[in-house]
Design an enzyme around this catalytic site. Structure first.
Site, mmCIF file in Angstrom:
data_model
loop_
_atom_site.group_PDB
_atom_site.id
_atom_site.type_symbol
_atom_site.label_atom_id
_atom_site.label_comp_id
_atom_site.label_asym_id
_atom_site.label_seq_id
_atom_site.Cartn_x
_atom_site.Cartn_y
_atom_site.Cartn_z
ATOM 1 N N LYS A 99 1.090 -1.149 0.097
ATOM 2 C CA LYS A 99 0.080 0.058 0.008
ATOM 3 C C LYS A 99 0.716 1.097 -0.128
ATOM 4 C CE LYS A 99 0.737 1.839 4.392
ATOM 5 N NZ LYS A 99 1.500 2.916 4.397
ATOM 6 N N GLY A 120 7.583 1.585 4.366
ATOM 7 C CA GLY A 120 6.338 2.480 4.502
ATOM 8 C C GLY A 120 5.507 1.951 3.473
ATOM 9 N N SER A 168 2.252 -5.787 7.381
ATOM 10 C CA SER A 168 0.966 -5.814 7.598
ATOM 11 C C SER A 168 0.085 -6.544 6.346
ATOM 12 C CB SER A 168 0.428 -4.636 7.496
ATOM 13 O OG SER A 168 0.765 -3.719 8.447
ATOM 14 N N ASP A 174 -2.593 -0.995 9.784
ATOM 15 C CA ASP A 174 -2.754 -1.297 8.344
ATOM 16 C C ASP A 174 -3.382 -2.474 7.772
ATOM 17 O OD1 ASP A 174 -1.718 1.321 8.093
ATOM 18 O OD2 ASP A 174 0.244 0.442 7.554
HETATM 19 O O1 C5P Z 1 -0.081 -0.425 14.174
HETATM 20 P P1 C5P Z 1 0.947 -0.847 13.896
HETATM 21 O O2 C5P Z 1 1.626 -1.814 14.837
HETATM 22 O O3 C5P Z 1 1.618 -1.190 12.576
HETATM 23 O O4 C5P Z 1 2.075 0.684 14.321
HETATM 24 C C1 C5P Z 1 3.277 0.550 14.476
HETATM 25 C C2 C5P Z 1 3.815 1.881 15.286
HETATM 26 O O5 C5P Z 1 3.597 3.179 14.445
HETATM 27 C C3 C5P Z 1 2.934 2.007 16.678
HETATM 28 O O6 C5P Z 1 3.552 1.160 17.849
HETATM 29 C C4 C5P Z 1 2.863 3.538 16.826
HETATM 30 O O7 C5P Z 1 4.388 3.818 17.642
HETATM 31 C C5 C5P Z 1 3.176 4.053 15.412
HETATM 32 N N1 C5P Z 1 1.673 4.432 14.909
HETATM 33 C C6 C5P Z 1 1.078 5.629 15.418
HETATM 34 N N2 C5P Z 1 0.010 6.026 15.091
HETATM 35 C C7 C5P Z 1 -0.746 5.364 14.183
HETATM 36 C C8 C5P Z 1 -0.076 4.054 13.442
HETATM 37 C C9 C5P Z 1 0.987 3.732 14.153
HETATM 38 O O8 C5P Z 1 1.640 6.402 16.250
HETATM 39 N N3 C5P Z 1 -1.940 5.700 13.774
#
Ligand code: C5P
Length: 316
Positions: free
Chosen positions: A27, A116, A121, A154
Site C-alpha cells: 500500500k 512504508g 501488515s 494497516d
Molecule cells: O499499528 P502498527 O503496529 O503497525 O503501528 C506501529 C507503530 O507505529 C505504533 O506502535 C506507533 O508507534 C506508530 N503508529 C502511530 N499511530 C498510528 C499508527 C502507528 O503512532 N496511527
C-alpha cells in the site's frame, strides 16, 4: 466489506488438503493526515489508502504444527518466530475460531521491509486469508478485517485492498467509491528501512519545535481528485504529514523526490513512514521512464512501476 472471499462453489471445505496460495499487495497513502498522539501510544490518523501491484505471496499447507519459511525481499533479516506478524496472525485466527494454529507456511516476498509500504501488515492479512481457507473457517472479509485490526493499524486495509478511507489509528476502513481508473506509479525503494514508531516520534518532535505543520485537512480534495480521473489533478492533492519527519531522518530522499519529478513524474511523495517514495505518472510509459531514470541515477536501491488500485489479500 461484506464481500465473501470466494464464490460459493470455490469455497474450500474443512480439511482442504491445500496448498492454499494468497496474493497480497503493498500500500501507499494518497493522503495521510496525522493528528494528536493518543494515550494508547498511537496517533489519530485520517488516511486514504491505495493498494498497488507489488505483491507478496503466502502458501499454506496442512501440518501438525506451525512453521514459516520465506524467500525474496528481506529473507534472512526477518525473524520467523512469534514476533513475526504472520505467526501472530495465524494464532489470532486460531484463537478466534477454536482451531489449532497448525499450518506450514511459505512467504515469497517482493514488498521490502520497513519501507512504508506495509509489507509486514500485508503478510499478516495474507496469513488470515490463507489459514481461513486452509482450515475452512469461512469468515467473511468483514470478520477478517476486524481480527486484522488487532494485528496492526494497516492490516484491515490489506484485507480489503482497493482505495479506502482509514480513520482511528488507520484500522477503521471503508472503501472509497471512485470510478474504475488505473493510476500509474513508480515506486523507488531506498537502501535500508525507517522505523515507523521513530518517524511518528520525529513528527511529534518537529511539531513541538514548530518545524512541521499541523495535521493535513480533510480528505475532500483527494476524494474529489480521485473522481476526476485526471492524474495531474490527483498529483496536486497527494499529502503525507509524515514526510517532513522521514525527510529529516533521511535527507537524501529530497534528492530522490526531485529526481523523479525531473524525470517526468507529476508528483512524488514519501510513502507512509518511508523511506520508499511513490511517484504518480501520467501513463505507463511515463512511469517506465521515471523508474529508469531513478535506477540509472543511483537514487534508490530499486525502482519499478506499479498500478493501483488492486484488490487486497486474495486466493490465487
Ligand atoms: O499499528 P502498527 O503496529 O503497525 O503501528 C506501529 C507503530 O507505529 C505504533 O506502535 C506507533 O508507534 C506508530 N503508529 C502511530 N499511530 C498510528 C499508527 C502507528 O503512532 N496511527
Amino acid at each position: 466489506m461484506t464481500e465473501p472471499l470466494w464464490e460459493d462453489d470455490e469455497r474450500p471445505r474443512v480439511g482442504a488438503m491445500g496448498p492454499v496460495k494468497v496474493r497480497v499487495p503493498a500500500k501507499i497513502n494518497l493522503h495521510l493526515g496525522v493528528g494528536d498522539l493518543r494515550p494508547d501510544g498511537y496517533h489519530e490518523v485520517t488516511t486514504v489508502y491505495h493498494a498497488i501491484g507489488i505483491f507478496d505471496e503466502l502458501t499454506a499447507r496442512p501440518a501438525d504444527g506451525l512453521a514459516l519459511t520465506m524467500d525474496g525481499e528481506g529473507a534472512g533479516e526477518l525473524a520467523l518466530d512469534d514476533s513475526n506478524l504472520v505467526i501472530r496472525a495465524v494464532k489470532v485466527l486460531a484463537a478466534a475460531t477454536g482451531r489449532d494454529p497448525h499450518a506450514r507456511l511459505h512467504l515469497r516476498k517482493q514488498i521490502p521491509l520497513a519501507a512504508g509500504l506495509a509489507g509486514g501488515s500485508a503478510d499478516a492479512a495474507a496469513a488470515l486469508a490463507a489459514c481461513d481457507a486452509l482450515w475452512g473457517t469461512g469468515l467473511s472479509r468483514e470478520d477478517l478485517a476486524s481480527l486484522a485490526g488487532r494485528l496492526g493499524s494497516d492490516v484491515p486495509f490489506l484485507v480489503l485492498g482497493g482505495t479506502a478511507l482509514g480513520t482511528g489509528r488507520g484500522e477503521a476502513v471503508s472503501p472509497v467509491l471512485a470510478p474504475g481508473n488505473a493510476w500509474h506509479w513508480t515506486i523507488a525503494v531506498a537502501e535500508g528501512g525507517l522505523s515507523t514508531p521513530e518517524v511518528y516520534r520525529e513528527l511529534d518532535r518537529l511539531r513541538a519545535a514548530g518545524e512541521a505543520p499541523a495535521a493535513a485537512g480533510s480528505t475532500d480534495e483527494i476524494l474529489a481528485a480521485l473522481r476526476q480521473r485526471d492524474a495531474a489533478v490527483l498529483a496536486k492533492s497527494l499529502v503525507n504529514d509524515l514526510e517532513p519527519a522521514a525527510l529529516a531522518m533521511r535527507p537524501a530522499l529530497r534528492s530522490t523526490l526531485a529526481a523523479g519529478v525531473a524525470a517526468g513524474a507529476l508528483a512524488g511523495v514519501v510513502s507512509g513512514s518511508g523511506p520508499t517514495c511513490a511517484f504518480l505518472c501520467r501513463d505507463a510509459d511515463g512511469a517506465d521512464l521515471v523508474a529508469e531514470a531513478l535506477a540509472a541515477g543511483g537514487e534508490c536501491r530499486w525502482a519499478r512501476t506499479a498500478t493501483g488500485p488492486v484488490p487486497g489479500a486474495r486466493l490465487v
